[in-house]
Design an enzyme around this catalytic site. Structure first.
Site, PDB file in Angstrom:
ATOM      1  N   GLU A  89     -13.801   4.752   9.783  1.00 22.56           N
ATOM      2  CA  GLU A  89     -12.538   4.657   9.793  1.00 22.56           C
ATOM      3  C   GLU A  89     -11.887   5.096   8.415  1.00 22.56           C
ATOM      4  OE1 GLU A  89      -8.828   2.956  10.269  1.00 22.56           O
ATOM      5  OE2 GLU A  89     -10.027   2.330   8.523  1.00 22.56           O
ATOM      6  N   ASP A 112      -2.680   9.803  14.590  1.00 18.34           N
ATOM      7  CA  ASP A 112      -2.210   9.051  15.860  1.00 18.34           C
ATOM      8  C   ASP A 112      -0.703   8.535  15.124  1.00 18.34           C
ATOM      9  OD1 ASP A 112      -4.398   9.361  17.218  1.00 18.34           O
ATOM     10  OD2 ASP A 112      -5.363   7.143  16.792  1.00 18.34           O
ATOM     11  N   LYS A 116       5.031   2.784  19.032  1.00 16.61           N
ATOM     12  CA  LYS A 116       6.027   1.624  19.355  1.00 16.61           C
ATOM     13  C   LYS A 116       6.118   0.768  18.287  1.00 16.61           C
ATOM     14  CE  LYS A 116       3.873   0.843  23.830  1.00 16.61           C
ATOM     15  NZ  LYS A 116       2.886   0.308  24.650  1.00 16.61           N
ATOM     16  N   ASP A 148       3.517  15.979  15.115  1.00 15.61           N
ATOM     17  CA  ASP A 148       4.604  16.595  15.983  1.00 15.61           C
ATOM     18  C   ASP A 148       5.171  15.576  16.185  1.00 15.61           C
ATOM     19  OD1 ASP A 148       2.621  15.092  17.268  1.00 15.61           O
ATOM     20  OD2 ASP A 148       3.627  15.572  19.076  1.00 15.61           O
TER      21      ASP A 148
HETATM   22  C1  LIG Z   1      -4.629  13.020  17.314  1.00 18.98           C
HETATM   23  S1  LIG Z   1      -6.237  13.526  16.849  1.00 18.98           S
HETATM   24  C2  LIG Z   1      -6.047  14.918  15.810  1.00 18.98           C
HETATM   25  C3  LIG Z   1      -7.312  15.535  15.604  1.00 18.98           C
HETATM   26  C4  LIG Z   1      -7.232  16.894  14.516  1.00 18.98           C
HETATM   27  N1  LIG Z   1      -6.756  16.243  13.425  1.00 18.98           N
HETATM   28  C5  LIG Z   1      -6.455  17.585  15.160  1.00 18.98           C
HETATM   29  O1  LIG Z   1      -5.186  17.999  14.802  1.00 18.98           O
HETATM   30  O2  LIG Z   1      -6.800  18.500  15.983  1.00 18.98           O
HETATM   31  C6  LIG Z   1      -6.660  12.173  15.748  1.00 18.98           C
HETATM   32  C7  LIG Z   1      -8.040  12.043  15.486  1.00 18.98           C
HETATM   33  O3  LIG Z   1      -8.288  11.170  14.631  1.00 18.98           O
HETATM   34  C8  LIG Z   1      -9.331  10.369  14.948  1.00 18.98           C
HETATM   35  N2  LIG Z   1      -9.048   8.871  14.408  1.00 18.98           N
HETATM   36  C9  LIG Z   1      -7.938   7.916  14.960  1.00 18.98           C
HETATM   37  N3  LIG Z   1      -7.965   7.031  14.169  1.00 18.98           N
HETATM   38  C10 LIG Z   1      -8.966   7.263  13.285  1.00 18.98           C
HETATM   39  C11 LIG Z   1      -9.285   6.280  12.452  1.00 18.98           C
HETATM   40  N4  LIG Z   1      -8.489   5.128  12.076  1.00 18.98           N
HETATM   41  N5  LIG Z   1     -10.284   6.539  11.410  1.00 18.98           N
HETATM   42  C12 LIG Z   1     -10.955   7.815  11.552  1.00 18.98           C
HETATM   43  N6  LIG Z   1     -10.437   8.711  12.530  1.00 18.98           N
HETATM   44  C13 LIG Z   1      -9.655   8.342  13.394  1.00 18.98           C
HETATM   45  C14 LIG Z   1      -9.215  10.215  16.546  1.00 18.98           C
HETATM   46  O4  LIG Z   1     -10.546   9.791  16.953  1.00 18.98           O
HETATM   47  C15 LIG Z   1      -8.940  11.761  16.707  1.00 18.98           C
HETATM   48  O5  LIG Z   1      -9.996  12.577  16.712  1.00 18.98           O
END
Ligand SMILES: C[S@@+](CC[C@H](N)C(=O)[O-])C[C@H]1O[C@@H](n2cnc3c(N)ncnc32)[C@H](O)[C@@H]1O
Length: 205
Positions: A89, A112, A116, A148
């Site tokens: 994480e 992410d 919301k 974005d």
């Molecule tokens: C929207 S994607 C962006 C991936 C990459 N950075 C890109 O720009 O192509 C977000 C990534 O972060 C990972 N992720 C989301 N929350 C996370 C967390 N709390 N800890 C580790 N990875 C996380 C997701 O599994 C996903 O692969």
């Protein structure tokens, strides 16, 4: 019932103990500058960076095992010894696992946005995270952020201003090699705007 620990993938960093900070030599044997890609997704950014900068080390952090395995496979195939992948994480990694004053650049690319209002507290960029980031960055270390999501971008700027410890840096498009991530390519293809910022920890306290 005791569980057998999962075997590490080639190129994976599987800490022996998740309840203490790593020491730098557990990450990489070479003492090259360390860059962290937090939430690396398909790993294309970290892979390209590791190829481009063999004298730097890269740690790609991702919580999804399938993605971790895929990035490990691609790194092994490309014989990239300066890239390791950690399945963990993101917040925990920064707050509890990475050594103090060990990271020269931390990249947070298209995290992410948790749009919301009731989920805003899940956003990574906020005071506790920034405070932990401050402790793991080397003096002069940088935080680079892209999204974005305009509202999250504005939120991040407010959080950084409240934190007050980092200095803003310019980041023109052609300032240095910085490959587009998988998500960035998708967003740009859809004509969306990408917002970015870059800040630096001061070189002295
Ligand atoms: C929207 S994607 C962006 C991936 C990459 N950075 C890109 O720009 O192509 C977000 C990534 O972060 C990972 N992720 C989301 N929350 C996370 C967390 N709390 N800890 C580790 N990875 C996380 C997701 O599994 C996903 O692969």
């Amino acid at each position: 019932m005791s569980q057998t620990p999962r075997a590490a993938e080639p190129g994976e960093l599987l800490p022996k103990d998740y309840f203490r900070r790593l020491i730098t030599s557990e990450l990489f044997t070479s003492r090259s500058p360390l860059e962290v890609d937090l939430g690396c997704g398909d790993g294309s950014f970290a892979l390209e960076m590791a190829r481009q900068y063999p004298a730097r080390n890269f740690l790609a952090v991702e919580r999804l095992l399938g993605r971790v395995r895929k990035v490990c496979r691609r790194a092994t195939k490309a014989k990239l010894e300066n890239l390791r992948v950690l399945r963990l994480e993101a917040r925990y990694t920064v707050e509890w696992l990475l050594p103090h004053a060990s990271v020269s650049r931390l990249h947070l690319l298209f995290p992410d946005p948790w749009p919301k209002a009731k989920h805003h507290r899940r956003r990574l960029v906020q005071q506790e995270f920034l405070s932990a980031l401050d402790t793991i960055l080397v003096p002069g270390g940088e935080f680079l952020f892209k999204t974005d999501h305009e509202e999250y971008f504005e939120w991040a700027k407010v959080e950084l201003a409240m934190f007050g410890r980092f200095l803003p840096l310019d980041w023109p498009e052609d300032a240095f090699f910085y490959p587009q991530t998988d998500f960035e390519r998708q967003w740009r293809a859809e004509g969306r705007t990408v917002f970015h910022l870059r800040v630096q920890k001061p070189t002295s306290a």
